[in-house]
Motif scaffolding. Structure first.
Motif, PDB file in Angstrom:
ATOM      1  N   ILE A 164       0.505  -1.323  -0.313  1.00 53.88           N
ATOM      2  CA  ILE A 164      -0.232  -0.265  -0.319  1.00 53.88           C
ATOM      3  C   ILE A 164       0.453   1.107   0.428  1.00 53.88           C
ATOM      4  O   ILE A 164       1.735   1.531   0.953  1.00 53.88           O
ATOM      5  N   VAL A 166       0.868   5.166  -0.066  1.00 52.22           N
ATOM      6  CA  VAL A 166       0.083   6.330   0.656  1.00 52.22           C
ATOM      7  C   VAL A 166       1.152   7.594   0.957  1.00 52.22           C
ATOM      8  O   VAL A 166       2.259   7.655   0.813  1.00 52.22           O
ATOM      9  N   SER A 167       0.453   8.676  -0.114  1.00 50.84           N
ATOM     10  CA  SER A 167       1.578  10.085  -0.342  1.00 50.84           C
ATOM     11  C   SER A 167       1.203  10.878   0.902  1.00 50.84           C
ATOM     12  O   SER A 167      -0.355  10.257   0.998  1.00 50.84           O
ATOM     13  N   ALA A 169       1.929  11.407   3.095  1.00 48.54           N
ATOM     14  CA  ALA A 169       1.811  10.263   4.003  1.00 48.54           C
ATOM     15  C   ALA A 169       2.501  10.794   5.761  1.00 48.54           C
ATOM     16  O   ALA A 169       2.606  10.246   7.175  1.00 48.54           O
ATOM     17  N   SER A 174      -2.858  11.056   7.437  1.00 40.97           N
ATOM     18  CA  SER A 174      -2.359   9.597   7.841  1.00 40.97           C
ATOM     19  C   SER A 174      -1.749   9.761   8.796  1.00 40.97           C
ATOM     20  O   SER A 174      -1.688   8.445   9.306  1.00 40.97           O
ATOM     21  N   LEU A 177      -4.626   7.422   9.184  1.00 42.87           N
ATOM     22  CA  LEU A 177      -4.821   5.495   8.570  1.00 42.87           C
ATOM     23  C   LEU A 177      -3.844   5.467   8.802  1.00 42.87           C
ATOM     24  O   LEU A 177      -3.787   3.844   8.829  1.00 42.87           O
ATOM     25  N   LEU A 178      -2.546   5.296   8.412  1.00 43.87           N
ATOM     26  CA  LEU A 178      -1.430   4.255   8.772  1.00 43.87           C
ATOM     27  C   LEU A 178      -1.696   3.995   9.547  1.00 43.87           C
ATOM     28  O   LEU A 178      -1.336   2.447   9.612  1.00 43.87           O
ATOM     29  N   LEU A 195       3.874  -1.114   4.288  1.00 44.43           N
ATOM     30  CA  LEU A 195       3.128   0.572   3.624  1.00 44.43           C
ATOM     31  C   LEU A 195       4.704   0.913   2.834  1.00 44.43           C
ATOM     32  O   LEU A 195       5.629   0.810   3.458  1.00 44.43           O
ATOM     33  N   LEU A 197       5.396   4.807   1.481  1.00 39.50           N
ATOM     34  CA  LEU A 197       5.280   5.938   2.225  1.00 39.50           C
ATOM     35  C   LEU A 197       5.433   7.412   1.436  1.00 39.50           C
ATOM     36  O   LEU A 197       6.829   7.286   1.339  1.00 39.50           O
ATOM     37  N   LEU A 242      -3.303   5.234  -1.939  1.00 41.35           N
ATOM     38  CA  LEU A 242      -4.021   6.359  -1.522  1.00 41.35           C
ATOM     39  C   LEU A 242      -3.284   7.800  -1.515  1.00 41.35           C
ATOM     40  O   LEU A 242      -2.202   8.019  -0.684  1.00 41.35           O
ATOM     41  N   ILE A 244      -3.424  11.238  -0.697  1.00 35.71           N
ATOM     42  CA  ILE A 244      -3.746  12.508   0.191  1.00 35.71           C
ATOM     43  C   ILE A 244      -2.716  13.264  -0.212  1.00 35.71           C
ATOM     44  O   ILE A 244      -3.338  14.527   0.317  1.00 35.71           O
ATOM     45  N   ALA A 400      -9.657   9.384   7.527  1.00 37.52           N
ATOM     46  CA  ALA A 400      -9.143   8.501   7.969  1.00 37.52           C
ATOM     47  C   ALA A 400     -10.164   6.971   7.872  1.00 37.52           C
ATOM     48  O   ALA A 400      -9.863   6.443   7.491  1.00 37.52           O
TER      49      ALA A 400
END
Ligand SMILES: NC(=O)C1=CN([C@@H]2O[C@H](COP(=O)(O)OP(=O)(O)OC[C@H]3O[C@@H](n4cnc5c(N)ncnc54)[C@H](OP(=O)(O)O)[C@@H]3O)[C@@H](O)[C@H]2O)C=CC1
Ligand SMILES: O=C([O-])CC(=O)C(=O)O
Length: 504
Positions: A164, A166-167, A169, A174, A177-178, A195, A197, A242, A244, A400
């Protein structure tokens, strides 16, 4: 010397020029790997092939993943010099994991049901003399004995790792969420995750802090954490993205300028996903203006199915459910079939015509039509702005939570008769909404990551007029970013300066 390499996974060919000192072509567990001793000053040209991802992509020699002193690659076929066949290898099941250029710090701590498919002994111990840049974090980049681990650990029953990205992050959303992702509450308690990031120069130190906190949380399902600033590295092989990160709208900034700045970010990230992500990656765009950002991202990723792109409107759905539940005096879970139509902005349409409370039409339970048409609608449209006024910053925890809900709605079957809202591509929609925009609509999923649009929806004049208004706004936004979607010259004539929910 020139080598042409065919990557098994994507059937891509890469021509490697100026490759020096091929140290060995070695079989490892039935697959062949080329070990290079030195690649300084090399360049890569991808062949012009309409099916090849990321045409024209070029890497400075210092940034390309192969620019380290000792390289391990999995091949299906290698030719040297270009055109003359050197070796063909039969690649067994599970080979895909090993077929991309392997950067040791990213690919170390993995433990799942089939340890044989994980990086072990020979492959993982080929460490670069000078690692390019530090991507894995802390213990997550330490090699340990997976064979010993799998004998005792509960990982025996775990599924294959899900990766996954995640921007944004290191941002507020985030930060909530993380930890939800890592805890297993999103993908399940038998689903190990990696993850990846994405940050920037601005946030890199903060990102290290985030990784430290993840590390200190001892989540057993969190098998890898890596941090990086290059989307082409961070998005490599990811199953979910994801997105963000986005520049917040500052005082006096025109909406058109925000569309342009953030649109550029999403165009770049779309290209990167197209080039290196899993071909069936699911993308959820959160950064605002999220519908148009999602459209831009999708248009820049033509090899990824358009259906895989979502703009987050689940927070709006949750806000609308909350308001109906409070008004009706029932618990939140009694509210179903809640659609948000259109843009994640103040033109969004919370649909009380189709919503149900305890299985009955919301209009039957809440007979106050004036409240539904005015107060309910305005409250939901402006909820984000009111929250910013009180809290001093935009919704982070509830956003989140809504991202978690959005993912879970795609990976678990939708309860019979119900649906969920997501901003998705309109082309082919059954409602008569303009094609070729990203518009929030009612969706159902079988739990396989995919969705279908619900067809059993009611429409009346009140609902349709509002849908047309939010549709007009999205069409205007699209014209504003035509330079980023490949649809010509941008022309910005936004009908009115409508706002993000947080911009009151
Ligand atoms: N769709 C929805 O329902 C909602 C969407 N949002 C949106 O989500 C986004 C993120 O919110 P939140 O996490 O609270 O925001 P934060 O400001 O806390 O974090 C945003 C991140 O965006 C990144 N970023 C990317 N480009 C820029 C840039 N040019 N300038 C500044 N920062 C940049 C930064 O990370 P880095 O430096 O690492 O790139 C930063 O950490 C916002 O666009 C917000 O409007 C918020 C709530 C609800
Ligand atoms: O406008 C913002 O940044 C916040 C936002 O989207 C919301 O709260 O729905």
């Amino acid at each position: 010397m020139t080598w042409t390499v065919t990557w098994q996974r994507r059937r891509e060919r890469e021509q490697l020029d100026d490759v020096h000192d091929v140290a060995a072509l070695r079989p490892i567990r039935g697959e062949y790997y080329i070990f290079f001793n030195s690649l300084e000053g090399y360049s890569i040209n991808r062949r012009a092939n309409p099916n090849t991802r990321s045409q024209g992509l070029s890497y400075p020699s210092t940034q390309h993943p192969l620019a380290s002193s000792s390289i391990l690659m999995g091949l299906s076929t290698a030719y040297s010099p270009a055109g003359s066949r050197l070796v063909t290898t039969p690649l067994g099941a599970g080979a895909a994991q090993l077929l991309r250029p392997r950067r040791t710090p990213l690919a170390t701590v993995r433990c799942s049901v089939d340890a044989a498919k994980q990086v072990q002994d020979g492959a993982a111990t080929v460490a670069p003399e000078k690692p390019a840049s530090r991507k894995g974090f802390g213990v997550f980049s330490t090699i340990y004995d997976l064979k010993a681990d799998s004998e005792h650990c509960k990982s025996k029953s775990w599924k294959k790792l899900v990766s996954i990205a995640v921007s944004g992050a290191a941002g507020m959303i985030s930060n909530h969420l993380l930890f939800k992702l890592a805890s297993g509450e999103v993908f399940g308690q038998d689903q190990p995750i990696a993850l990846k990031l994405l940050g920037s120069e601005r946030s890199f130190q903060a990102l290290e802090g985030v990784a430290m906190e993840l590390e200190d949380s001892l989540y057993p399902l969190l098998r890898e954490v890596s941090i990086g600033m290059d989307p082409y590295e961070v998005f490599e092989d990811v199953d979910w993205a994801l997105l963000i990160g986005a520049k917040p709208r500052g005082p006096g900034m025109e909406r058109a300028a925000l569309l342009d700045i953030n649109g550029q970010i999403y165009a770049d990230q779309g290209k990167a996903l197209n080039a290196v992500a899993s071909p069936n990656v699911k993308v959820i765009v959160v950064g605002n203006p999220c519908n148009t950002n999602a459209l831009i991202c999708m248009k820049n990723a033509p090899n990824i199915p358009a259906k895989n792109f979502h703009a987050l409107t689940r927070l709006d759905e949750n806000r609308a459910k909350c308001q109906l539940a409070l008004k009706a005096g029932v618990f939140y879970d009694k509210v179903s079939n809640m659609t948000i139509w259109g843009n994640h902005s103040t033109t969004q349409v919370p649909d009380f015509l189709n919503a149900k409370i305890d299985g009955r039409p919301a209009k039957e339970v809440i007979k106050d039509t004036k409240w539904l048409e005015e107060e309910f609608t305005l409250t939901v449209q402006n909820r984000g702005g009111v929250l910013i006024q009180k809290w001093g910053r935009s919704s982070a925890a509830s956003t989140a939570v809504s991202i978690v809900d959005a993912i879970r709605s795609l990976v678990t079957p939708t309860p019979e008769g119900d649906w969920f809202s997501s901003g998705v591509y309109t082309t082919g929609n059954p409602y008569g909404i303009a094609e070729n925009i990203v518009f929030s609509m009612p969706c159902r999923s079988k739990g396989d990551g995919d969705y279908e649009l619900a067809t059993d929806v009611l429409m009346d004049d009140f609902l349709w007029q509002r849908i047309k208004k939010t549709e007009a706004e999205l069409i205007a936004e699209k014209k504003c970013v035509a330079h980023l979607t490949g649809e010509g010259i941008a022309f910005c004539d936004l009908p009115e300066d409508t706002m993000l929910p947080g911009e009151m």
